[in-house]
Design a protein around this motif. Structure first.
Motif, PDB file in Angstrom:
ATOM      1  N   PHE A   1      50.378   0.690  15.553  1.00  0.00           N
ATOM      2  CA  PHE A   1      51.140  -0.475  15.085  1.00  0.00           C
ATOM      3  C   PHE A   1      50.250  -1.727  15.090  1.00  0.00           C
ATOM      4  N   ASP A   2      49.557  -1.965  16.217  1.00  0.00           N
ATOM      5  CA  ASP A   2      48.668  -3.124  16.325  1.00  0.00           C
ATOM      6  C   ASP A   2      47.573  -3.084  15.255  1.00  0.00           C
ATOM      7  N   SER A   3      46.986  -1.904  15.054  1.00  0.00           N
ATOM      8  CA  SER A   3      45.904  -1.766  14.069  1.00  0.00           C
ATOM      9  C   SER A   3      46.406  -2.027  12.656  1.00  0.00           C
TER      10      SER A   3
ATOM     11  N   VAL B   1      46.088 -10.391   4.164  1.00  0.00           N
ATOM     12  CA  VAL B   1      47.029 -11.407   3.682  1.00  0.00           C
ATOM     13  C   VAL B   1      46.554 -12.822   4.032  1.00  0.00           C
ATOM     14  N   LEU B   2      46.013 -12.979   5.234  1.00  0.00           N
ATOM     15  CA  LEU B   2      45.621 -14.314   5.697  1.00  0.00           C
ATOM     16  C   LEU B   2      44.189 -14.700   5.334  1.00  0.00           C
ATOM     17  N   SER B   3      43.452 -13.810   4.689  1.00  0.00           N
ATOM     18  CA  SER B   3      42.045 -14.105   4.397  1.00  0.00           C
ATOM     19  C   SER B   3      41.831 -15.418   3.635  1.00  0.00           C
ATOM     20  N   PRO B   4      42.672 -15.779   2.651  1.00  0.00           N
ATOM     21  CA  PRO B   4      42.454 -17.088   2.008  1.00  0.00           C
ATOM     22  C   PRO B   4      42.633 -18.258   2.989  1.00  0.00           C
ATOM     23  N   ILE B   5      43.594 -18.147   3.883  1.00  0.00           N
ATOM     24  CA  ILE B   5      43.825 -19.206   4.885  1.00  0.00           C
ATOM     25  C   ILE B   5      42.665 -19.241   5.872  1.00  0.00           C
TER      26      ILE B   5
ATOM     27  N   SER C   1      47.362  -5.799  12.249  1.00  0.00           N
ATOM     28  CA  SER C   1      46.189  -6.684  12.222  1.00  0.00           C
ATOM     29  C   SER C   1      45.385  -6.513  10.930  1.00  0.00           C
ATOM     30  N   LEU C   2      45.286  -5.296  10.417  1.00  0.00           N
ATOM     31  CA  LEU C   2      44.597  -5.093   9.133  1.00  0.00           C
ATOM     32  C   LEU C   2      45.332  -5.791   7.992  1.00  0.00           C
ATOM     33  N   ILE C   3      46.639  -5.621   7.959  1.00  0.00           N
ATOM     34  CA  ILE C   3      47.452  -6.287   6.932  1.00  0.00           C
ATOM     35  C   ILE C   3      47.324  -7.801   7.061  1.00  0.00           C
TER      36      ILE C   3
ATOM     37  N   GLN D   1      41.960 -14.050  16.757  1.00  0.00           N
ATOM     38  CA  GLN D   1      42.286 -13.009  17.730  1.00  0.00           C
ATOM     39  C   GLN D   1      42.801 -11.741  17.055  1.00  0.00           C
ATOM     40  N   ILE D   2      43.087 -11.836  15.770  1.00  0.00           N
ATOM     41  CA  ILE D   2      43.426 -10.632  15.005  1.00  0.00           C
ATOM     42  C   ILE D   2      42.271  -9.635  15.111  1.00  0.00           C
ATOM     43  N   LEU D   3      41.031 -10.149  15.142  1.00  0.00           N
ATOM     44  CA  LEU D   3      39.861  -9.271  15.309  1.00  0.00           C
ATOM     45  C   LEU D   3      39.872  -8.607  16.682  1.00  0.00           C
TER      46      LEU D   3
END
Length: 180
Positions: A9-11, A20-24, A14-16, A99-101
């Motif tokens: 679930f965490d993996s 999704v957040l990469s532009p931000i 965090s990947l999603i 911290q997603i990483l």
């Protein structure tokens, strides 16, 4: 079984989130580089599950080398070490996104007790022997104490909230806390 499901679930989350957040994340990185010299990401040693140390990542919100003022010098209202961009991303808690990483690497979970610095673990464990109980699970990006406590909640009250979570955790509780 719970921990295996939770790790998947965490993996996945965090990947999603990274996609999704990469532009931000990119926009914040550029804003930090424009606002002040120094790196974009700040890393700080934290204590994880079973007392294992790891580096927790955050967007840099202070001037470079702000920590040279000494370990444990907490920021305060009007702190001149905080950059202009840093004030905004701290207020919105966006500085925590790297911290997603940590979650993807397995150092942290999405939900769990907030990871502490080693010196705080030592200090709190001296006065609150139960504090080490928090180290039985991975620290989290968010947690029961962060949601139900306040910024100025005492270490003892945060510990009580963390222990409530650890004693009652479930996938459904994690989902509910994430949505909150």
């Amino acid at each position: 079984m719970y921990f295996a499901i939770r790790r998947v679930f965490d993996s996945m989350i965090s990947l999603i989130a990274l996609v999704v957040l990469s532009p931000i994340l990119l926009a914040i990185s550029i804003a930090i580089m424009i606002d002040s010299k120094g790196g974009v990401v700040f890393k700080q040693l934290r204590v994880g599950k079973n007392g294992k140390p790891y580096y927790m990542y955050k967007f840099r919100t202070m001037i470079p080398n702000a920590q040279n003022m000494g370990t444990g010098v907490y920021s305060f209202k009007g702190d001149p070490r905080i950059t202009k961009v840093g004030r905004v991303i701290r207020a919105t808690r966006i500085d925590e996104l790297p911290q997603i990483l940590n979650i993807l690497k397995g150092d942290m979970s999405i939900v769990g007790p907030r990871p502490e610095r080693k010196e705080n673990v030592v200090k709190y464990s001296e006065t609150l022997p139960e504090f080490d109980f928090r180290l039985k699970v991975r620290g989290g990006l968010t947690g029961y104490a962060q949601i139900y406590g306040k910024y100025n909640t005492s270490a003892y009250d945060k510990l009580r909230l963390d222990m409530l979570y650890i004693e009652n955790y479930s996938i459904l509780m994690d989902i509910r806390l994430i949505l909150m």
